[in-house]
Design an enzyme around this catalytic site. Structure first.
Site, short mmCIF file in Angstrom:
data_model
loop_
_atom_site.label_atom_id
_atom_site.label_comp_id
_atom_site.label_asym_id
_atom_site.label_seq_id
_atom_site.Cartn_x
_atom_site.Cartn_y
_atom_site.Cartn_z
N HIS A 109 53.32 74.10 53.30
CA HIS A 109 53.86 73.73 51.61
C HIS A 109 53.66 72.81 50.95
O HIS A 109 52.63 73.28 50.23
CB HIS A 109 55.63 73.59 52.01
CG HIS A 109 55.93 73.80 49.95
ND1 HIS A 109 56.58 74.83 49.66
CD2 HIS A 109 56.04 72.69 49.08
CE1 HIS A 109 57.02 74.53 48.80
NE2 HIS A 109 56.20 73.01 47.91
N GLU A 110 53.16 71.79 51.68
CA GLU A 110 52.93 70.44 51.11
C GLU A 110 51.43 70.40 50.90
O GLU A 110 50.79 70.18 50.21
CB GLU A 110 53.16 68.63 51.53
CG GLU A 110 54.81 68.90 51.26
CD GLU A 110 55.81 69.52 49.81
OE1 GLU A 110 54.57 69.00 49.36
OE2 GLU A 110 56.40 69.27 50.41
N HIS B 203 50.00 72.35 48.35
CA HIS B 203 49.27 71.99 47.04
C HIS B 203 48.64 71.04 47.63
O HIS B 203 47.18 71.09 46.24
CB HIS B 203 51.01 71.32 47.29
CG HIS B 203 51.92 71.42 46.25
ND1 HIS B 203 52.07 72.03 45.14
CD2 HIS B 203 53.72 71.73 46.74
CE1 HIS B 203 53.49 72.41 45.06
NE2 HIS B 203 53.83 72.29 46.31
N GLU C 36 53.29 75.57 42.73
CA GLU C 36 53.79 75.91 43.69
C GLU C 36 53.58 77.68 43.87
O GLU C 36 53.81 77.71 45.71
CB GLU C 36 54.87 75.98 42.51
CG GLU C 36 56.47 76.39 43.75
CD GLU C 36 56.83 74.96 44.27
OE1 GLU C 36 56.27 73.96 44.91
OE2 GLU C 36 57.12 75.40 45.81
ZN ZN Z 1 56.02 72.14 46.54
#
Ligand code: ZN
Length: 503
Positions: free
Chosen positions: A266-267, A270, A296
């Site tokens: 997830h990170e 980003h 996101e």
């Molecule tokens: Zn996020």
């Protein structure tokens, strides 16, 4: 020539502000990672000083005069040119910054600091009444904040603009309403079956091997360790100090494999966005992501659409098994795939799976709008939360701790604009991925072989490299030729979970 000189002057001023913000980011990162607790009071003061300096410099009349003088220059350039975009984005930020009086910012920040502190005490104590007056004040502040931007269609619009510029409450409300109509029955159908067995994730997974595998995965999808690093923290986050220094933090639990694996991806999603911004935008307002929803969309695309897909694990699962032969040697790929895509009705948003997650977000979004409109009073909020939760999930939270007190957002900032980005991100993740597959049908085949270049290059070309040059609605149109629509996301969920649960 004279205008070009003014442009250079503007860029130099903006670069100083960007330096101050980069230094603040380092203080934030250090505070989360290494700072001893004794450093807290001084750190709070240092961060306040840096952000005050950045704000003063940015709202200086000199910047306003330069932006005015540069209007003809901007208009003489094509909309797509980097120079025009820099002036346009700087002007948008500037006009927003000067509308909010300094004394308001100071009062609001002081209120938020106190509210946050109180929240850390009342949440464990399950005592909503103790924080109700704070939340009522926050609502007043939030309305005042919106009123600094008169002419809005809905009072939440200016607040939504802070994080998802160009999105409107009424559009979002109808989009989300339609999404909810599709999700509630899907969740019902899935959860009426016996739950997936995820016990294979809940064994003992030593930290070192997890970290090693987690780093291997994000390196392979394209996270650049020459321009970033991973550290361990309690609440995972990504932070960009510059385009050349984009850090991620991750959470690790030895008794749950999914925690590190997916917070890492997830990170890293980003971070891929931030690392992919055109290096020419370094130290300008064009560095960074277009909006909360756009950001996101990238974390969700990598974490869920790619990272929880069967093809992804066809490649990575044998490697994961090699790291954990005792724990996973006898667990099939199929069992593992089901475990990482388990759907269940749960109370906590941050623990929620892909299918139920948006119901958590939309509940908060709708309540925010009602609070701002004045159709819901703060004192009735806990009950409104319970009712809506019951309607969407068929269960009610047993207390406020896991209900209205669960998320930090309303207790650490304004009410309004804080939640829609999560669901926008989910919708956009499927929208963009569908578009990528139309242009490159070979992507799923490549993913099964552990190759991510085509997908990442496409995302970089279409989205990442532009940074903040285009607004989110502009980018969506440029990438897909159309406005945001629900269909690809619903189809994605129905196809994936239809197969998983034989619906
Ligand atoms: Zn996020």
């Amino acid at each position: 020539m004279k205008l070009e000189k003014k442009f250079t002057e503007l860029k130099a001023l903006l670069a100083e502000i960007s330096d101050l913000n980069g230094a603040s980011a380092l203080l934030v990162w250090d505070q989360a990672m290494y700072m001893p607790s004794g450093g807290a009071p001084a750190r709070a003061r240092q961060m306040a000083t840096l952000s005050r300096l950045a704000h003063q410099k940015f709202t200086d009349k000199k910047i306003g005069r330069l932006l005015d003088a540069l209007r003809p220059y901007e208009e003489s350039l094509p909309y797509d040119s980097d120079e025009a975009a820099l002036i346009r984005v700087a002007r948008r930020d500037y006009e927003r910054a000067i509308r909010i009086p300094n004394e308001f910012v100071a009062r609001f920040n002081a209120h938020v600091a106190e509210t946050y502190q109180r929240w850390t005490e009342v949440r464990p104590a399950n005592d909503f009444a103790a924080i109700r007056p704070n939340l009522e004040r926050t609502l007043e502040f939030s309305r005042q904040l919106a009123d600094f931007f008169p002419g809005y269609e809905h009072i939440a619009d200016p607040l939504i603009d802070f994080s998802d510029y160009g999105m409107k409450a009424t559009t979002l409300r109808s989009l989300f309403h339609e999404l909810r109509q599709a999700l509630v029955p899907l969740v019902e159908k899935i959860t009426s079956q016996s739950p997936a067995d995820d016990s294979c994730l809940r064994k003992s997974y030593p930290e070192a091997a997890q970290s090693e595998f987690g780093a291997e995965v994000v390196r392979q999808i394209g996270y650049d360790f020459q321009r970033g690093r991973i550290d361990k923290t309690h609440h995972p986050f990504m932070i960009a100090l510059s385009i050349g220094d984009v850090r991620i933090t991750t959470r690790l639990r030895e008794d749950h494999l999914g925690e590190l694996l997916f917070s890492n991806i997830h990170e890293a999603g980003h971070a891929l966005y931030e690392q992919g911004v055109d290096p020419a935008y370094e130290n300008t307002p064009l560095a960074g992501g277009a909006s909360a929803g756009l950001h996101e969309s990238q974390s969700r695309l990598w974490e869920n659409v790619v990272g929880r897909s069967c093809g992804f694990w066809e490649y990575f699962y044998p490697r994961l098994q090699a790291h954990f032969p005792d724990q996973l040697g006898a667990v099939s790929l199929e069992e593992f795939y089901r475990a990482i895509n388990k759907v269940e009705k749960s109370l906590i948003r941050t623990d929620a799976d892909e299918v139920t997650y948006n119901l958590h977000v939309m509940l908060r979004f709708d309540l925010e709008l009602q609070l701002l409109e004045g159709t819901l009073a703060v004192r009735d909020l806990p009950e409104a939360w319970r009712e809506r939760f019951q309607a969407d999930f068929g269960i009610a939270p047993p207390d406020d701790r896991d209900g209205v007190l669960q998320d930090v957002h309303w207790y650490s900032g304004a009410i309004g604009g804080a939640f829609q980005g999560y669901t926008l991100g989910n919708l956009l993740s499927a929208l963009f991925y569908t578009q990528a597959l139309q242009e490159h049908p070979e992507i799923p085949h490549e993913i099964r072989q552990g190759r991510f270049d085509t997908l990442r290059r496409w995302l970089t070309e279409k989205i990442y490299r532009h940074g903040r040059k285009y607004t989110a609605p502009e980018l969506i149109r440029r990438v897909t030729g159309d406005d945001l629509t629900l269909r690809p996301y619903i189809e994605y969920l129905q196809a994936k979970y239809g197969e998983l649960y034989s619906l």
